[in-house]
Design an enzyme around this catalytic site. Structure first.
Site, mmCIF file in Angstrom:
data_model
loop_
_atom_site.group_PDB
_atom_site.id
_atom_site.type_symbol
_atom_site.label_atom_id
_atom_site.label_comp_id
_atom_site.label_asym_id
_atom_site.label_seq_id
_atom_site.Cartn_x
_atom_site.Cartn_y
_atom_site.Cartn_z
ATOM 1 N N PHE A 1 63.207 -0.377 111.292
ATOM 2 C CA PHE A 1 62.113 0.340 110.637
ATOM 3 C C PHE A 1 62.548 1.771 110.348
ATOM 4 C CE2 PHE A 1 60.189 -3.205 112.682
ATOM 5 C CZ PHE A 1 59.110 -3.554 111.890
ATOM 6 N N LYS B 1 53.175 1.055 124.077
ATOM 7 C CA LYS B 1 52.929 2.476 123.847
ATOM 8 C C LYS B 1 53.326 2.761 122.404
ATOM 9 C CE LYS B 1 57.405 3.437 126.045
ATOM 10 N NZ LYS B 1 58.094 4.192 127.114
ATOM 11 N N ASP C 1 60.057 -3.983 121.127
ATOM 12 C CA ASP C 1 60.611 -3.606 122.425
ATOM 13 C C ASP C 1 60.008 -4.431 123.558
ATOM 14 O OD1 ASP C 1 61.937 -2.464 124.486
ATOM 15 O OD2 ASP C 1 61.484 -0.401 123.945
ATOM 16 N N THR D 1 67.104 -6.915 115.914
ATOM 17 C CA THR D 1 65.755 -7.035 115.349
ATOM 18 C C THR D 1 65.665 -6.349 113.990
ATOM 19 O OG1 THR D 1 64.968 -4.956 116.326
ATOM 20 C CG2 THR D 1 64.774 -6.942 117.678
ATOM 21 N N GLU D 2 64.460 -6.412 113.417
ATOM 22 C CA GLU D 2 64.170 -5.648 112.204
ATOM 23 C C GLU D 2 64.429 -4.165 112.460
ATOM 24 O OE1 GLU D 2 60.400 -6.809 109.859
ATOM 25 O OE2 GLU D 2 60.001 -7.468 111.904
#
Length: 412
Positions: free
Chosen positions: A117, A164, A181, A114-115
């Site tokens: 961050f 969350k 996630d 995924t990306e």
């Protein structure tokens, strides 16, 4: 080029002689390489730093162990593969981009790329930056709810089930947040779902019964808001999981809620934590007056107003300087007969403060819309800001052209 589209266009893996040193694994296509540097982890997964050789950018590569009961059942494995492929089809500005995914049945591992961050999760970011204005948190909330609205509108509905602050990621440069996630996400094929999974502190009471719908994500979002506002993990006062389970089952709210002194903020959080039958869906929460306090960024009801005229002297020449306002945006420009004209724009930033940027406006060639779109892209402003900046520039042009005509000066 979108990395997902690029992956689909790639037909042959890169030459192995060109492989970058230091990697420990590569994906089946050879496009992504994984390093041994851990950047995150959860109960059932580890996240490593990786690299996209095609696009030349860093990405995140997570590995999750597959349950033995799933590995031993061909039907469940087929369902797992189907759901992973469905997740790859998600395209939304507030959902983390999934670039690649595959199941390694020999090792019993699900791999997802995924990306990446660099600012980490919203929880990490909030712990690092203690002084955050409520305005910035409202913007985060709107982005999270917008992402949830997208997930819940899918057919079949996608329930995250483990929302969350740890699973919401932020780009600290401009305050954009994305939901990620999806390890526990489920596609709700029918009105009732049976499995009970998630993080106890963020789980809605109905999750314990196994009879729930997408509104469990709204409850979890309420707990995210509570953590954002207080910097305190929900139910941190409890002694162990049993204590938390008892409090949630009995409808007892986290002690942190008592620390929220702002009545409007507390009311909004409590509406998210309401019983399932009273809980509003994401699209309705987005209409709340609490979140619409910063509405000028989406659909400003304010007209452009001239708020100040200054008398400026430069190199012995005197001319006027005009300041225009629309909502929270201020545009300042001098009436000096010159082209391009240098304008100054003050606009709200994602953290509740303001930024100021100067930019040239070629009166003969530029339009308010072209300049506004350029600025929105450069500073990653919300879509609604384009209309505001366009109107401000339009108001300035009307005044400056009349001013120049009165000065009997031809346009350049």
């Amino acid at each position: 080029m979108d990395p997902v589209e690029a992956e689909e266009q790639q037909t042959e893996p890169p030459d192995e002689d060109d492989e970058e040193e230091g990697f420990v694994e590569k994906d089946p296509t050879g496009r992504f390489i994984r390093y041994d540097e851990v950047v995150g982890f959860g109960a059932v997964k580890i996240v490593y730093k990786a690299f996209d050789k095609l696009e030349g950018v860093e990405v995140a590569w997570s590995q999750s162990q597959i349950n033995d009961s799933v590995m031993g059942c061909s039907t469940k494995m087929e369902q797992l593969n189907t759901e992973i492929q469905l997740l790859r089809t998600l395209r939304h500005k507030n959902i983390v981009k999934l670039f690649a995914s595959w199941v390694d049945e020999d090792k019993g591992i699900v791999n997802i790329v995924t990306e990446y961050f660099t600012s980490g999760s919203l929880r990490q970011y909030r712990k690092k930056h203690k002084k955050v204005d409520m305005k910035a948190m409202r913007r985060w909330a709107v982005q999270i709810l917008t992402g949830l609205e997208y997930l819940h509108s899918q057919n079949p509905t996608i329930i995250h089930r483990d929302l969350k602050c740890d699973n919401v990621f932020i780009n600290g440069n401009h305050g954009k947040v994305k939901i990620g996630d999806f390890g526990l996400a489920t596609f709700m094929q029918q009105q009732k779902t049976q499995s009970i999974k998630g993080t106890l502190e963020f789980m809605a009471p109905e999750l314990y019964t196994g009879n729930y719908n997408e509104l469990v994500d709204i409850y979890a979002f309420g707990m995210c808001m509570l953590e954002m506002v207080t910097c305190e993990y929900p139910y941190s006062e409890c002694q162990g999981m049993g204590h938390i389970f008892k409090n949630v089952s009995q409808g007892k709210k986290p002690a942190a809620l008592n620390k929220v002194k702002d009545v409007e903020v507390r009311s909004f959080i409590e509406s998210c934590l309401a019983p399932a039958s009273e809980r509003l869906p994401a699209n309705e929460l987005l209409k709340s007056s609490f979140l619409k306090k910063d509405e000028p960024l989406s659909a400003s009801p304010f007209s452009v107003s001239l708020v100040e005229i200054e008398d400026v002297t430069t190199d012995g020449d005197r001319y006027d300087s005009f300041v225009f306002r629309k909502g929270e945006f201020l545009l300042k420009g001098h009436m000096e007969v010159t082209n391009p004209v240098v304008l100054s724009l003050r606009f709200p930033d994602p953290y509740g403060g303001f930024k100021t940027a100067e930019f040239p406006l070629d009166v003969a060639k530029d339009t308010g819309l072209s300049v506004a779109m350029e600025m929105a892209e450069q500073f990653e402003l919300p879509q609604g800001s384009i209309e505001i900046i366009t109107e401000l520039i339009g108001a300035f042009l009307l005044v400056v052209i009349q001013y120049w005509r009165r000065s009997c000066v031809s346009m350049p």
